[in-house]
Design a protein around this motif. Structure first.
Motif, PDB file in Angstrom:
ATOM      1  N   VAL A   1       0.901  -1.186  -0.353  1.00 42.62           N
ATOM      2  CA  VAL A   1       0.186   0.324  -0.056  1.00 42.62           C
ATOM      3  C   VAL A   1       1.105   1.019   0.211  1.00 42.62           C
ATOM      4  N   LEU A   2       1.953   0.913   0.670  1.00 47.17           N
ATOM      5  CA  LEU A   2       2.573   2.292   0.807  1.00 47.17           C
ATOM      6  C   LEU A   2       3.076   2.989  -0.567  1.00 47.17           C
TER       7      LEU A   2
ATOM      8  N   VAL B   1       2.185   1.383  -3.276  1.00 48.97           N
ATOM      9  CA  VAL B   1       0.752   2.302  -4.394  1.00 48.97           C
ATOM     10  C   VAL B   1       0.739   3.690  -3.988  1.00 48.97           C
ATOM     11  N   VAL B   2       0.483   4.267  -2.791  1.00 47.87           N
ATOM     12  CA  VAL B   2       0.675   5.684  -2.298  1.00 47.87           C
ATOM     13  C   VAL B   2       1.650   7.010  -2.755  1.00 47.87           C
ATOM     14  N   LEU B   3       2.961   5.784  -2.764  1.00 46.87           N
ATOM     15  CA  LEU B   3       4.121   6.763  -3.173  1.00 46.87           C
ATOM     16  C   LEU B   3       3.680   6.499  -4.386  1.00 46.87           C
TER      17      LEU B   3
ATOM     18  N   ILE C   1       1.552   6.269  -6.998  1.00 46.52           N
ATOM     19  CA  ILE C   1       0.359   7.448  -7.482  1.00 46.52           C
ATOM     20  C   ILE C   1       0.815   9.085  -7.098  1.00 46.52           C
ATOM     21  N   THR C   2       1.738   8.975  -5.749  1.00 46.93           N
ATOM     22  CA  THR C   2       2.085  10.567  -5.506  1.00 46.93           C
ATOM     23  C   THR C   2       3.114  10.900  -6.898  1.00 46.93           C
TER      24      THR C   2
ATOM     25  N   LEU D   1       1.304  12.138 -10.095  1.00 46.95           N
ATOM     26  CA  LEU D   1       0.944  12.931  -9.990  1.00 46.95           C
ATOM     27  C   LEU D   1       1.692  14.460 -10.361  1.00 46.95           C
ATOM     28  N   PHE D   2       2.160  14.236  -9.580  1.00 44.46           N
ATOM     29  CA  PHE D   2       3.523  15.641  -9.345  1.00 44.46           C
ATOM     30  C   PHE D   2       4.511  15.493 -10.253  1.00 44.46           C
TER      31      PHE D   2
ATOM     32  N   LYS E   1       1.823  16.335 -13.109  1.00 39.26           N
ATOM     33  CA  LYS E   1       1.876  18.819 -13.106  1.00 39.26           C
ATOM     34  C   LYS E   1       3.629  19.435 -13.425  1.00 39.26           C
TER      35      LYS E   1
ATOM     36  N   LEU F   1      -2.646   3.680   5.990  1.00 39.53           N
ATOM     37  CA  LEU F   1      -1.595   4.381   4.611  1.00 39.53           C
ATOM     38  C   LEU F   1      -3.125   4.723   3.358  1.00 39.53           C
ATOM     39  N   PHE F   2      -3.753   3.890   3.662  1.00 39.53           N
ATOM     40  CA  PHE F   2      -5.370   4.163   2.347  1.00 39.53           C
ATOM     41  C   PHE F   2      -5.977   5.409   3.153  1.00 39.53           C
TER      42      PHE F   2
ATOM     43  N   ALA G   1      -3.176   7.830   0.748  1.00 41.85           N
ATOM     44  CA  ALA G   1      -3.451   7.955  -0.182  1.00 41.85           C
ATOM     45  C   ALA G   1      -4.387   8.421  -0.914  1.00 41.85           C
TER      46      ALA G   1
ATOM     47  N   ALA H   1      -3.783  11.888  -0.623  1.00 42.70           N
ATOM     48  CA  ALA H   1      -2.386  12.659  -1.803  1.00 42.70           C
ATOM     49  C   ALA H   1      -2.833  12.418  -2.490  1.00 42.70           C
ATOM     50  N   VAL H   2      -3.912  11.728  -3.440  1.00 41.27           N
ATOM     51  CA  VAL H   2      -4.803  11.969  -4.165  1.00 41.27           C
ATOM     52  C   VAL H   2      -5.684  12.999  -4.868  1.00 41.27           C
TER      53      VAL H   2
ATOM     54  N   CYS I   1      -3.749  16.134  -5.095  1.00 41.35           N
ATOM     55  CA  CYS I   1      -3.100  16.661  -6.535  1.00 41.35           C
ATOM     56  C   CYS I   1      -4.454  16.947  -7.400  1.00 41.35           C
TER      57      CYS I   1
END
Lengths: 197, 176
Positions: free
Chosen positions: A8-9, A11-13, A15-16, A19-20, A23, B5-6, B9, B12-13, B16
């Protein structure tokens, strides 16, 4: 930390990061206009204080002669984007004619930029009929884009003597509002201004 | 831990997305007129089939009529790109409504606002082979509101024409 948490961590990193990257790394359509060279494209937001993007355009009836906006530094400038099909634009024109006469000696220069795809002779005929006493430039899509796209007309920019935008206005304004902004444009800007009378 | 964590996430989405939204410019492709889609127009032999093109001008805006009051104004026109030997004739534009606007109460302009119906006839030679064709066209217009005018636009339209030996039956799709 179990494997799910790590996943999950990640995936979070991911996606972020994507996106950045999208941008900030993608080619920017609209770098924000700042006080600087005057070549930055204006955005749809607040443009007060931004340097008016510089351009060079053909003068109507100029026989190839061009006018550069930055050559007008030291003057208060009204930059009026208009078109012959725009009825509200026509309403303002006689006011601009009068205000150009009234404030010329104080350093005002009104500049009209015709933004449309028609024969130059039609523009000549139109401006003659309207009794225009200030320069008319033949606009281009590039200049329209530089000034934020010009999605509506009239679009008027009031620019002070240092080349900074005092205000931008879409649509017809009252003559009093125009005059008030002209006075602000003449008051603002560099000390190299011609002396007021 | 996983919930946290979710949540991160999701935040963050969202951040952005919000940031990207703030920087977006108004769409240059802004449209002031919409087209009500037509169902298939059926043409039998050489008998012309009447067809009505219905457009809707957004509230608060107007477009010039096909016969504007002064020559500098851009008239509303419907143009077609016709496949095969199809022809469209007798295009009938409604008369504009003479309207004075706040920017010049002394002058009346001939304009369309609200719904606009343009009538025409679809024709084909009697020896045309049976079949269905898609006709592409565009409405050329220039819109203004009470204070400003907007650059000329072209609204693409399309509809199908079926050539048959049966009767002519233009249908309109049920409105949404």
């Amino acid at each position: 930390m179990n494997r799910n948490v790590v996943f999950v961590l990640a995936v979070v990193l991911g996606i972020t990061g994507l996106l950045f990257a999208g941008k900030f790394l993608a080619p920017h359509r609209t770098p924000p206009a700042q006080a600087g060279s005057g070549n930055e494209r204006l955005t749809a937001g607040d443009v007060k204080g931004s340097v008016a993007p510089d351009f060079e355009l053909n003068l109507l009836r100029g026989k190839g002669k061009k006018m550069k906006l930055s050559d007008l530094r030291g003057k208060g400038v009204v930059l009026d984007f208009w078109a012959t099909y725009c009825e509200p634009c026509k309403i303002e024109m006689p006011w601009f004619v009068d205000l150009q006469k009234k404030y010329a000696s104080q350093g005002l220069q009104i500049v009209g930029v015709d933004i449309e795809d028609i024969d130059e002779k039609d523009v000549v005929e139109f401006t003659h009929k309207m009794g225009i006493n200030y320069p008319i430039l033949l606009g281009t899509e590039k200049v329209a884009d530089l000034y934020g796209g010009l999605n509506g007309l009239p679009m008027t920019f009031f620019i002070d003597r240092s080349g900074k935008i005092i205000d931008r206005h879409l649509g017809l304004m009252g003559a009093d509002v125009i005059e008030e902004n002209i006075q602000k444009a003449l008051q603002g800007g560099s000390s190299s201004a011609p002396s007021s009378q | 831990m996983q919930k946290a964590l979710f949540s991160i996430a999701a935040i963050a989405v969202l951040l952005c997305a919000a940031s990207a939204q703030q920087e977006s410019l108004p769409s240059k492709g802004r449209s002031f007129v919409t087209f009500e889609p037509l169902d298939t127009v059926t043409v039998m032999g050489k008998k012309p089939a009447p067809v009505e093109f219905t457009f809707h001008v957004q509230e608060g805006y107007h477009i010039n009529s096909n016969q504007p009051a002064n020559p500098e104004l851009i008239s509303t026109q419907l143009h077609f790109s016709l496949p095969g030997d199809l022809a469209i004739g007798k295009v009938q534009y409604p008369a504009g409504t003479l309207t004075a606007f706040p920017f010049d109460p002394t002058q009346k302009l001939s304009v369309y606002s609200g719904n606009l119906v343009i009538k025409a006839l679809v024709m084909t030679p009697s020896n045309s082979p049976a079949g269905t064709h898609t006709v592409h066209g565009e409405l050329r217009y220039q819109a203004c509101d009470n204070n400003a005018c907007y650059p000329p636009k072209k609204l693409p339209i399309e509809f199908n024409v079926k050539i048959t030996r049966g009767s002519t039956t233009p249908h309109r799709k049920s409105s949404k």
